[in-house]
Structures are given as C-alpha cells and as structure tokens.
Design a protein around this motif. Structure first.
Motif, PDB file in Angstrom:
ATOM      1  N   ILE A 144     -11.037 -62.927  30.484  1.00 38.31           N
ATOM      2  CA  ILE A 144     -12.060 -61.885  30.565  1.00 38.31           C
ATOM      3  C   ILE A 144     -13.092 -62.176  31.646  1.00 38.31           C
ATOM      4  O   ILE A 144     -13.567 -61.273  32.324  1.00 38.31           O
ATOM      5  CB  ILE A 144     -12.730 -61.623  29.199  1.00 38.31           C
ATOM      6  N   ARG A 145     -13.428 -63.446  31.858  1.00 37.81           N
ATOM      7  CA  ARG A 145     -14.425 -63.769  32.883  1.00 37.81           C
ATOM      8  C   ARG A 145     -13.887 -63.476  34.282  1.00 37.81           C
ATOM      9  O   ARG A 145     -14.645 -63.082  35.168  1.00 37.81           O
ATOM     10  CB  ARG A 145     -14.864 -65.217  32.751  1.00 37.81           C
ATOM     11  N   LEU A 146     -12.606 -63.640  34.477  1.00 39.57           N
ATOM     12  CA  LEU A 146     -11.987 -63.304  35.759  1.00 39.57           C
ATOM     13  C   LEU A 146     -12.023 -61.794  35.974  1.00 39.57           C
ATOM     14  O   LEU A 146     -12.331 -61.317  37.069  1.00 39.57           O
ATOM     15  CB  LEU A 146     -10.558 -63.837  35.788  1.00 39.57           C
ATOM     16  N   VAL A 147     -11.750 -61.041  34.925  1.00 35.97           N
ATOM     17  CA  VAL A 147     -11.826 -59.574  34.992  1.00 35.97           C
ATOM     18  C   VAL A 147     -13.252 -59.141  35.320  1.00 35.97           C
ATOM     19  O   VAL A 147     -13.474 -58.306  36.205  1.00 35.97           O
ATOM     20  CB  VAL A 147     -11.359 -58.935  33.664  1.00 35.97           C
ATOM     21  N   GLU A 148     -14.227 -59.708  34.622  1.00 36.28           N
ATOM     22  CA  GLU A 148     -15.622 -59.332  34.850  1.00 36.28           C
ATOM     23  C   GLU A 148     -16.062 -59.664  36.272  1.00 36.28           C
ATOM     24  O   GLU A 148     -16.786 -58.881  36.904  1.00 36.28           O
ATOM     25  CB  GLU A 148     -16.528 -60.037  33.843  1.00 36.28           C
ATOM     26  N   LEU A 149     -15.617 -60.789  36.800  1.00 36.29           N
ATOM     27  CA  LEU A 149     -15.972 -61.161  38.165  1.00 36.29           C
ATOM     28  C   LEU A 149     -15.340 -60.200  39.167  1.00 36.29           C
ATOM     29  O   LEU A 149     -16.007 -59.728  40.095  1.00 36.29           O
ATOM     30  CB  LEU A 149     -15.547 -62.604  38.464  1.00 36.29           C
ATOM     31  N   ALA A 150     -14.077 -59.870  38.976  1.00 38.37           N
ATOM     32  CA  ALA A 150     -13.416 -58.915  39.872  1.00 38.37           C
ATOM     33  C   ALA A 150     -14.105 -57.552  39.819  1.00 38.37           C
ATOM     34  O   ALA A 150     -14.309 -56.901  40.852  1.00 38.37           O
ATOM     35  CB  ALA A 150     -11.935 -58.782  39.514  1.00 38.37           C
ATOM     36  N   GLU A 151     -14.481 -57.122  38.626  1.00 33.22           N
ATOM     37  CA  GLU A 151     -15.179 -55.844  38.501  1.00 33.22           C
ATOM     38  C   GLU A 151     -16.536 -55.900  39.200  1.00 33.22           C
ATOM     39  O   GLU A 151     -16.977 -54.924  39.808  1.00 33.22           O
ATOM     40  CB  GLU A 151     -15.332 -55.458  37.027  1.00 33.22           C
ATOM     41  N   HIS A 152     -17.210 -57.041  39.133  1.00 27.72           N
ATOM     42  CA  HIS A 152     -18.480 -57.191  39.855  1.00 27.72           C
ATOM     43  C   HIS A 152     -18.256 -57.118  41.362  1.00 27.72           C
ATOM     44  O   HIS A 152     -19.042 -56.480  42.079  1.00 27.72           O
ATOM     45  CB  HIS A 152     -19.174 -58.496  39.489  1.00 27.72           C
ATOM     46  N   LEU A 153     -17.209 -57.748  41.848  1.00 23.04           N
ATOM     47  CA  LEU A 153     -16.924 -57.716  43.288  1.00 23.04           C
ATOM     48  C   LEU A 153     -16.683 -56.290  43.778  1.00 23.04           C
ATOM     49  O   LEU A 153     -17.030 -55.950  44.911  1.00 23.04           O
ATOM     50  CB  LEU A 153     -15.728 -58.602  43.629  1.00 23.04           C
ATOM     51  N   LYS A 154     -16.128 -55.444  42.931  1.00 17.92           N
ATOM     52  CA  LYS A 154     -15.944 -54.034  43.299  1.00 17.92           C
ATOM     53  C   LYS A 154     -17.287 -53.364  43.593  1.00 17.92           C
ATOM     54  O   LYS A 154     -17.379 -52.491  44.450  1.00 17.92           O
ATOM     55  CB  LYS A 154     -15.218 -53.278  42.190  1.00 17.92           C
TER      56      LYS A 154
END
Length: 139
Positions: free
Chosen positions: A125-135
């Motif tokens: 989930i933390r990887l998903v949240e980081l990728a979503e932040h990068l968007k």
C-alpha cells in the motif's frame, strides 16, 4: 419495546464505524504518499520532484525530474514502470543502480492495484500511495 433498545445501539455503532473512515481521522503512525516522498525521495529529487534536492549535487548522476514522467511517456503516467523502479526491479544499465532500494515501502499490507496494465496485482500500500503522490507532481 425491542426497537427502542436497538436504535441507540445502532446509532452508536454507526458513529464508531464512521470515526474509523472519516477523512482526516488518522491513526497514529499512519503513512501517506506525500509523507513517504518527503522522507525517502525529496532529499535527492527535491520537494517538488524536479531533481534538485539537497543531496542531488553530491550524486554521480542527477536525479530524475519526476514532474516530467507523464510528459516523457506520451502524456500517460507510467505507473507500473515507476513502481518497479522504486521497488528495485529495474537495476539500470549493467545492473548498476543509483537509486537505493526502500524496503520500508515494501513492508505492510498489500492491496490489489492496477498500475495501468489492466492487471490487478497485490502491491504494498505504501508503494501505491507513493506512486499516486507522484502523479500529483506531474506538469
């Protein structure tokens, strides 16, 4: 008579459940994509993702400008590629890797996530949240 007792119990249960999911009702120690970016990425990539972090000058290779990831990919954010880079699947040329691996992002709960390739994959989930932040940093 039975309804009279069930109504207050139902309302209390509803409020307790709502407290668990209301926006802003954060648990102690809860991470976010923005928080992980600030902790793990901003030192090199800069607070805005332009590759101008405090540590960038001392690196052998300039950190990527993360604000241009979608632009360099025909306007589509390359989520799966970005997550693979963060995760450490891509080793760079000849296996050399400038960016360190961030094992803390891989610990914890997995969620089904479609990174844009149409495949729901169990992903930290933390990887998903980081990728979503990068968007959100894209120009």
């Amino acid at each position: 008579m039975r309804r009279v007792y069930l109504y207050p119990i139902g309302m209390i249960s509803l409020f307790l459940l709502a407290a668990c999911v209301l926006p802003g009702a954060e648990r102690a120690g809860q991470t976010t994509g923005a928080g992980d970016y600030a902790a793990f990425c901003a030192g090199c990539h800069g607070p805005g993702g332009k590759g101008d972090g405090e540590m960038a000058a001392g690196l052998p290779q300039r950190p990527a400008d993360l604000t241009q990831l979608a632009a360099r990919n025909g306007g589509t954010f390359p989520t799966t590629r970005v997550m693979a880079q963060i995760w450490g699947y891509t080793g760079g040329r000849d296996g050399g890797r400038v960016m360190p691996q961030f094992s803390a992002l891989l610990d914890g709960a997995l969620v089904p996530y479609d990174g844009g390739d149409g495949i729901m994959t169990p992903t930290p989930i933390r990887l998903v949240e980081l990728a979503e932040h990068l968007k959100t940093l894209q120009n």
